[in-house]
Design a protein around this motif. Sequence first.
Motif, short mmCIF file in Angstrom:
data_model
loop_
_atom_site.label_atom_id
_atom_site.label_comp_id
_atom_site.label_asym_id
_atom_site.label_seq_id
_atom_site.Cartn_x
_atom_site.Cartn_y
_atom_site.Cartn_z
N THR A 6 -8.49 14.53 42.23
CA THR A 6 -8.53 13.09 42.48
C THR A 6 -9.44 12.37 41.49
OG1 THR A 6 -10.34 13.28 44.06
CG2 THR A 6 -8.09 13.43 44.94
N ALA A 7 -10.17 13.13 40.68
CA ALA A 7 -11.09 12.51 39.73
C ALA A 7 -10.31 11.76 38.65
CB ALA A 7 -11.97 13.56 39.08
N VAL A 8 -10.80 10.58 38.31
CA VAL A 8 -10.20 9.78 37.25
C VAL A 8 -10.82 10.22 35.93
CG1 VAL A 8 -9.93 7.44 36.36
CG2 VAL A 8 -9.91 7.85 38.82
N PRO A 9 -9.99 10.54 34.93
CA PRO A 9 -10.56 10.98 33.65
C PRO A 9 -11.34 9.85 32.98
CG PRO A 9 -8.17 10.77 33.49
CD PRO A 9 -8.54 10.50 34.91
N LEU A 18 -8.02 8.48 26.71
CA LEU A 18 -8.42 9.41 27.76
C LEU A 18 -9.19 10.56 27.15
CD1 LEU A 18 -5.21 9.65 29.97
CD2 LEU A 18 -7.30 8.40 30.46
N LEU A 19 -10.26 10.98 27.81
CA LEU A 19 -11.14 12.02 27.27
C LEU A 19 -11.21 13.20 28.22
CD1 LEU A 19 -14.10 9.67 26.32
CD2 LEU A 19 -12.30 10.51 24.80
N ASP A 20 -11.35 14.39 27.64
CA ASP A 20 -11.69 15.54 28.46
C ASP A 20 -13.17 15.83 28.22
OD1 ASP A 20 -11.97 17.06 26.08
OD2 ASP A 20 -9.91 17.75 26.19
N ARG A 46 -27.27 0.49 28.49
CA ARG A 46 -26.02 0.82 29.18
C ARG A 46 -25.53 2.17 28.70
NH1 ARG A 46 -20.59 -0.70 27.43
NH2 ARG A 46 -21.61 -1.87 25.77
N LEU A 47 -25.07 2.99 29.64
CA LEU A 47 -24.48 4.29 29.30
C LEU A 47 -23.04 4.07 28.89
CD1 LEU A 47 -24.89 7.38 29.25
CD2 LEU A 47 -23.99 7.41 31.59
N VAL A 48 -22.68 4.59 27.71
CA VAL A 48 -21.31 4.49 27.23
C VAL A 48 -20.71 5.88 27.05
CG1 VAL A 48 -21.62 2.26 26.09
CG2 VAL A 48 -22.01 4.36 24.80
N THR A 49 -19.41 5.95 27.14
CA THR A 49 -18.64 7.16 26.90
C THR A 49 -17.69 6.85 25.76
OG1 THR A 49 -18.73 7.67 29.25
CG2 THR A 49 -17.13 8.88 27.94
#
Length: 62
Positions: A6-9, A18-20, A46-49
């Motif tokens: 159910t986790a959103v990538p 989309l990241l793994d 701010r934390l960024v991905t």
Amino acid sequence: MEPDETAVPDTCDLCGQLLDEEAELLALVDDSSAIHTSDPKMDGRRLVTVCSPEHLKELQRQ
């Protein structure tokens, strides 16, 4: 442990790719509008991905 289906990538905060877990980079960037909910020392950060070092550099420039 079974993966959480159910986790959103995660997605790149710059391009939306989309990241793994192996591809993502996490970093703190300056953001004058960011207010941390419990640690005032983190206000303005701010934390960024992101998907690449180049996208991190771009977000750091913004």
